[in-house]
Design an enzyme around this catalytic site. Structure first.
Site, PDB file in Angstrom:
ATOM      1  N   GLY A 295      62.625   6.562  49.655  1.00 36.80           N
ATOM      2  CA  GLY A 295      62.053   5.558  48.779  1.00 36.80           C
ATOM      3  C   GLY A 295      61.934   4.210  49.469  1.00 36.80           C
ATOM      4  O   GLY A 295      61.659   4.114  50.670  1.00 36.80           O
ATOM      5  N   SER A 296      62.176   3.156  48.706  1.00 43.99           N
ATOM      6  CA  SER A 296      61.895   1.802  49.201  1.00 43.99           C
ATOM      7  C   SER A 296      62.836   1.310  50.292  1.00 43.99           C
ATOM      8  O   SER A 296      62.578   0.268  50.895  1.00 43.99           O
ATOM      9  CB  SER A 296      61.912   0.818  48.028  1.00 43.99           C
ATOM     10  N   THR A 297      63.941   2.026  50.556  1.00 40.39           N
ATOM     11  CA  THR A 297      64.769   1.616  51.697  1.00 40.39           C
ATOM     12  C   THR A 297      63.976   1.736  52.997  1.00 40.39           C
ATOM     13  O   THR A 297      64.251   1.023  53.972  1.00 40.39           O
ATOM     14  CB  THR A 297      66.052   2.464  51.793  1.00 40.39           C
TER      15      THR A 297
ATOM     16  N   LYS B 297      61.126   0.706  53.515  1.00 40.74           N
ATOM     17  CA  LYS B 297      60.313  -0.498  53.706  1.00 40.74           C
ATOM     18  C   LYS B 297      60.870  -1.379  54.824  1.00 40.74           C
ATOM     19  O   LYS B 297      60.133  -2.161  55.432  1.00 40.74           O
ATOM     20  CB  LYS B 297      60.218  -1.278  52.396  1.00 40.74           C
TER      21      LYS B 297
END
Length: 485
Positions: free
Chosen positions: A213-215, A217
């Protein structure tokens, strides 16, 4: 000598030679194979004829050996706080092949490692006294992660960014390795553990890659800064909101529709976890640049040994632009282990340099002399520049102070982190995965730690599943334990 007798003699000689060759082959080739065969009980009898060496945590043995009652196997393995440390030790069983550190250091722990032999052992042919495995695990950090995960299904890893020492490797639900050690009773336990739908034998810290997921990014942001796409984390990006994935009619949604994500800077985009920014950023960079950065951090490395072989974290190939956009938010076919995401935070916390993570400090012989030192022979690799690392440290601190990661705040500690809530199932039909990765630096002692936590499943309502809600408190507990004192 007549011809018949001569031919019979030659034939007899050939038979004798054939028997000698066959006997030699069986003794020196097949004999070794048979001796090493896991079905050969003589090997187990020899291995368990006396106590094994131990696995050590903070100076204390978390393994042992106990006398058995009858049978031809004199000893069996025992464990102290077995469920707590199962993701580290694995198991040594009279019935099944050993795993984790028990499997990697089998020869050292049972005394057959040639490096343990003394001159007298060589002369007499006796098996050497077994050695011990000294780990890097900090029991306080291990316990903090285990207790904080509690009944949740998940994994967590903590690393000292400056040394690469793994301070904790936690996997829940766990199991007690003692249930598998005795050949007479291991069978039912083995069947029960393998039939359990929660898969307690799976090492979720090291060997369960899932969408981060957004980790992820943080990896995309690193690529953008290193490539010069953006000069710093406060430069406004070219990121329309909504952002439509190329060649599709799909718009990237943001969890918080009121967040200031249109053309947001990297700092703001990390603070509010803006999907439109990082999907567009991945497309602008192109999959090759994102993959190159991911691989510098450790993705796509199928020989990631700590020394337990971790499952490969994957950044995919052969994508179109829309799929590349999805990878920018840690979805599509991107997968990572908690170990991998802890390595991302560790490298950024350490000024852009990644020290090879390891959870064995050294191995020693029965007298305590070092057989192999791992702490003194760690490799260090530069992942991003010191400037990029400092920029992202600052942005990650904003995430924790004023963004989506406030549950990781610790008094007296500078904390930077990134949350992640990864979609699970077709059209996100199943409970999402909650992630949090972070670093902490004690304002008083200067101690540092990097962590990553993945919650695969919990009892929380679907609407309450988030990186900040489920994973960040676990990370906070582990960081506080690591930085105490």
């Amino acid at each position: 000598m007549n011809k018949t007798i001569r031919r019979a003699s030659v034939f007899a000689l050939l038979l004798v030679l054939a028997l000698l060759v066959r006997a030699t082959w069986v003794q020196f080739y097949d004999g070794t194979a048979l001796a090493d065969d896991t079905l050969n009980r003589r090997g187990a009898i020899e291995t368990y004829s006396r106590p094994l060496g131990n696995i050590i945590v903070a100076g204390n043995a978390i393994t042992g050996s106990a006398r058995t009652k009858g049978g031809d196997l004199a000893y069996k393995r025992t464990y102290t706080d077995g469920a707590l440390y199962a993701a580290v030790t694995g198991y040594a069983s009279q019935a099944y092949a050993p795993t984790q550190l028990e499997g990697i250091y089998t020869d050292l722990l049972n005394g057959t490692d040639p490096r343990l032999k003394t001159v007298m052992d060589t002369l007499t042919g006796e098996r050497a006294a077994p050695g011990d495995v000294v780990t890097t695990i900090d029991p306080a950090v291990q316990k903090a992660g285990y207790r904080a995960l509690g009944g949740k299904k998940g994994g967590a890893v903590a690393i000292d960014p400056r040394t690469g020492r793994i301070l904790a490797a936690v996997s829940t639900p766990s199991y007690d390795p003692s249930a598998l050690t005795d050949a007479n009773t291991a069978g039912p336990s083995w069947q029960r553990l393998n039939a359990d739908p929660d898969k307690p034998l799976t090492n979720r810290a090291l060997r369960q890659p899932l969408p981060p997921g957004s980790t992820f990014k943080l990896v995309v942001a690193s690529a953008a800064l290193e490539s010069g796409l953006y000069k710093d984390v406060d430069q406004r990006t070219d990121s329309p909101n909504p952002y439509r994935l190329p060649g599709t009619v799909r718009d990237m949604d943001n969890e918080n529709p009121s967040a200031p994500c249109a053309n947001a800077s990297i700092r703001v985009a990390l603070q509010y976890s803006c999907n439109n920014v990082f999907a567009k950023m991945a497309v602008d960079l192109g999959q090759d640049k994102v993959r190159a950065m991911a691989e510098k951090f450790g993705f796509n490395d199928d020989h990631q040994d700590v020394p337990v072989r971790a499952y490969t974290s994957v950044y995919p190939t052969g994508m179109d632009k829309s799929s590349t956009g999805l990878t920018g938010i840690g979805q599509y076919d991107v997968t990572a282990t908690p170990l991998q995401m802890a390595m991302v935070s560790a490298a950024l916390a350490n000024g852009g340099e990644l020290v090879s993570p390891h959870m064995v400090s050294r191995t020693v012989d029965s007298g305590g002399d070092v057989v192999q030192d791992y702490d003194g022979h760690t490799a260090t690799k530069r992942i991003v520049s010191a400037r990029t690392a400092a920029q992202l440290q600052s942005a990650m601190e904003t995430v924790v102070k004023d963004g989506t990661g406030t549950n990781a705040l610790i008094d007296g500690v500078t904390v930077g982190g990134k949350t992640g809530t990864a979609q699970h199932g077709e059209n996100n039909s199943k409970t999402p995965y909650a992630w949090f990765t972070a670093f902490g630096k004690s304002d008083g002692t200067g101690k540092e730690v990097a962590v990553a936590v993945m919650v695969e499943q919990s009892d929380a309502a679907r609407s309450e599943v988030s990186g900040n809600g489920l994973a960040a408190p676990v990370a906070r507990a582990m960081m506080a334990a690591a930085l105490k004192g």
